[in-house]
Each structure stands twice: as C-alpha cells, then as structure tokens.
Scaffold this active site. Sequence first.
Site, PDB file in Angstrom:
ATOM      1  N   ARG A 111      60.854  62.687  38.885  1.00  0.00           N
ATOM      2  CA  ARG A 111      60.207  61.408  38.575  1.00  0.00           C
ATOM      3  C   ARG A 111      61.127  60.309  38.378  1.00  0.00           C
ATOM      4  NH1 ARG A 111      57.206  60.000  32.755  1.00  0.00           N
ATOM      5  NH2 ARG A 111      56.454  57.821  33.652  1.00  0.00           N
ATOM      6  N   HIS A 154      57.763  50.886  34.057  1.00  0.00           N
ATOM      7  CA  HIS A 154      58.588  51.578  32.811  1.00  0.00           C
ATOM      8  C   HIS A 154      59.156  50.792  32.294  1.00  0.00           C
ATOM      9  CE1 HIS A 154      59.394  56.092  31.709  1.00  0.00           C
ATOM     10  NE2 HIS A 154      59.990  55.133  30.523  1.00  0.00           N
ATOM     11  N   GLU A 201      53.330  54.916  29.378  1.00  0.00           N
ATOM     12  CA  GLU A 201      53.082  54.792  28.088  1.00  0.00           C
ATOM     13  C   GLU A 201      52.960  53.428  27.603  1.00  0.00           C
ATOM     14  OE1 GLU A 201      55.773  58.138  26.122  1.00  0.00           O
ATOM     15  OE2 GLU A 201      56.651  56.035  25.956  1.00  0.00           O
ATOM     16  N   ASN A 333      52.763  62.184  28.393  1.00  0.00           N
ATOM     17  CA  ASN A 333      54.311  62.456  27.669  1.00  0.00           C
ATOM     18  C   ASN A 333      53.873  63.239  26.442  1.00  0.00           C
ATOM     19  OD1 ASN A 333      55.058  61.099  29.774  1.00  0.00           O
ATOM     20  ND2 ASN A 333      55.850  59.249  28.889  1.00  0.00           N
ATOM     21  N   TYR A 335      55.694  65.370  23.164  1.00  0.00           N
ATOM     22  CA  TYR A 335      56.805  65.653  22.237  1.00  0.00           C
ATOM     23  C   TYR A 335      56.597  66.393  21.382  1.00  0.00           C
ATOM     24  CZ  TYR A 335      59.488  62.758  25.827  1.00  0.00           C
ATOM     25  OH  TYR A 335      60.093  61.937  26.739  1.00  0.00           O
ATOM     26  N   GLU A 393      56.316  63.952  30.849  1.00  0.00           N
ATOM     27  CA  GLU A 393      57.590  64.043  30.032  1.00  0.00           C
ATOM     28  C   GLU A 393      57.498  65.023  28.921  1.00  0.00           C
ATOM     29  OE1 GLU A 393      58.961  60.359  28.308  1.00  0.00           O
ATOM     30  OE2 GLU A 393      58.511  59.149  30.004  1.00  0.00           O
TER      31      GLU A 393
END
Length: 484
Positions: A111, A154, A201, A333, A335, A393
């Site tokens: 990516r 991005h 995002e 994404n 985390y 991610e």
Amino acid sequence: MTHLASSKFRFRSLCLVGSLYYFIPLSALDRSIPVRALTGKMTFQWGVAGAAYQIEGAHDADGKARSIWDDFCKVPGAISDGTSAEVACDFYHRYEEDIELARAAGFKHFRMSISWPRVIRDDGQPNEAGIAYYSKVLDALEKAGMEPCVTLYHWDLPSSLQTAEMPGWMSPQIIDKFMAYATLCFERFAGRVPMWITFNEPAVFVFGGYQGGWNAPGVRQSVAEALVAVRHVLLAHAKVVALYRSRFQNGDKTKKIGITLNTRHYKAVDASDTAAKGAQHMLEDRIACWSDPVVFGDFPESFKATHGGSTALGLSKLEQEALRGSIDFLGINYYTTSGIQEDSPAGAGSAWKVVELGEASGASWLHSYPQGLIELLRWLSGRYPGLDVVITENGFCTPGDDPKAVEDDVRVRYYQDHTNIVKQAIDEGLPLRGYFAWTLLDNFEWAGGYEERFGMVHVDFNDKMLPRTVKSSYRWWQQFLEKS
C-alpha cells in the site's frame, strides 16, 4: 475533549462476492445496503502500508510543488521535535532498495500513496517527472511480484489549493480539483493498479487540520465549521468513485475502489446502560459518520442530532444517491480500543467517560488491545452485512530514543496478537479480505516527527546515509508469511 482524541484516531484463499448490486435489508437501521457481488476468487491480502509524504523526502525534486505539510513543518512548535520530512527516508531515491526489503519479508501487497503536488504543478498541468517516478515505483513492485494498493489522498494537499481565496477542503471548488487530480492518476496508472483508496483517514485531516489545528493546514475553528469540509470530502469521494467505475473499472471484478477510515473500537467496560449507550454513540460519532454515507448515502441519525444546526449535513437526494454504495470495500486503520464506563454513581445520572485499555506504547494514544479488533469487525459486519473490509493499517509504535530499537519484542507481540485475531475473524466467516501492517520503515510521523517509530525496519535519521537495519518484527513477519 476535541472531536478527535488523537492524531491517529489513527490463509487461505477466500471466495469474494461482489460486482452487481443486490440489496439486503438492515432491520436494525431500517435501511438497505448495496453490496457489490464479485464472482471471482482472490487470496487473502497480506501487505505492508506506507504513505508518500512520510517516506519519500525529495520535497522539491524534479518539479514537485509544495504541500500544506511542507508549510506546516515550518510553523514553530507544529512538529514536536522540530523536524520535517524534507528528506524523511529518502524513498524517492531508494525505492528499489526498500521495495526489495518488503519483498524479502514475504509481502505480496504494497500500500502506497501518490503525492498530489508531485504529479500536478501549481498551474494545474501534469508534472511528467513526478508521474515518471511513480511509474518506476510500479515497475519495481511488478518486478518484485508485489501488487500495489494506491491511496489518492494521504493528507499532502498542494499549498496552492490552501489559500485565502481557495481554503482547501473548506472550499466547494476542491471537489473539481480533486476530480482532475484523480483523473490524471487513473489515466496514467489505472491499468497497473487493481486497488484504489480515495482518502486516508478523512476525520483526521479534517478535524485535525480544519478544527483542532494540530495537523496541516493548522486551521482552528469550530466543529460546526469543519463539517463543511466533511461534506466536501464525501462528495469528492463519490464523484471520483463514479468516474473510476464508469471509465476505468468497467465491470472488471478484479479492480476495486474504497475509502480508509481511522478507527478504534469503543466498548462498554461496565454493565450499565450508560456505558453501552456511550460506546454505541462513540462508534457512530467517530466511524459511522463516514461509513454510513458511503454505504447508505446519509449520516447516522445520532450524528445529525448531535450537530442539529449544521446545514453541511443536509445531503440532497442526488448527493445521497451518488454516495450510496460508493465503495467496493471499507478500509479500516485499527490500532487500539477505548473503554467506556459510567462516570457517576449508579442511577444518579447518564454521564460516561473514556478510559484506556491494554498495554501502553511509545504514543499516549496507542495501547495494545487486540480483542477490540474482532469486536469492531463484528460490529461493522452487523451494521453492513456482506461488506468487504480490509485492515489497511495496523501497527505499534516505540519511542524514537528506544535503546533497544532493533530488538522490538513488544511490536512482535502486537503483530502476533493481532494476526491471531485476523485468523479468528476469517474462521468466523467475517468478510475480512486483507491486512496491511503499518509500516515497513521508521518514518516521519506527522506532528510527532521522528519521536514515534512504527517501522519493522530501523532507519537511523542521525546518519546522513539513513542506514536501514531490520528489526525482530521484520524477521517475525518473514517467518509468519513463509508459513501462511
């Protein structure tokens, strides 16, 4: 508490279903969800992710224009360690070496993002040198046997589109500007890229950049004002997806386009109704406010109620129709997870608060809580039945001054725990289609500079040669992917 609590806030062959629309009633929301039914098969995507601005450097090479992050790095105090990404990892000159590192680790999917100001000059004309660079990167990936997944945006908006007359994502003109940029990218690269992401995002670059001011372009204003940028991002997404589907996808079941959202799971950590309602509110306020529009065509009712006075959230029937079903997959994404608990004596009120869960990392916002990933995937599957999800991610950071940076056992544990959850999700039959580790190289972590390290390869930024040293986590991935 700001609208976003943090800047990140950020084995087998699987049969996919999706290219014609059919409808599944979603009784809980009294809506229907358009699902793109693919008839082909694809292997699960194990990949590694990165972003142009964080690794490329070469900030003014070969005709590249300035970006809002080039400008933001010049603002005193904007970057915690006072650094910039003018050189970063110098991926611009070392892409072959770094792609070979990714290949040698065993990754088959890569990516990346395209830098808007690298491929379009300030006068709006193509920058052929920048376009040639990305062509060479795609050549290197093809040679390495790796499949690209390309993000269009991005965060590195051209500076020429962030002015008093043209205030970036606050301006309706940005929709056509983004359309022109995307058209160029598709015309030059669509035949070589099977998987596209419109935005990475959006909540972070909108509320971090146009409300809280901790990200570029550093605008501080109310949430109500920033909602105008939310609207423009969503409409730009819909317009670009329609373009891609009509001119470049052409019914090809192997080609896909989606959007990537920053997600964390929110879970009730006590048995109170207050905590349960608070967790659901946070999931809708932070995730569904973006995913509902691109699936159902409109914002969640709870989100509209929270921002009841905002005209930006009033989508016309035509806008809703354009947005509805405008993704082939949802990128997330993931985390960390936050707990929600009642913040008052039992029966005394309805207040709730957010608490951190799991093992701490090198960043205050990130704690390892792998169980939250499967719970979030279940929540998404329940809200959007049949919708393909890709983890675009997932990673763990350690401090930039960690004396044992290469012996990153804590990151190994993080990857072990989260890939076990991925296997569990597949075994449960959840529509999870891919996983991209963040990230290959230690890099420029936006406002965190180089103080946070997410790489499975150490980069010594104190040495002008920027030597790379593989970490324990890199070797773990080699062993894992060899067996998968």
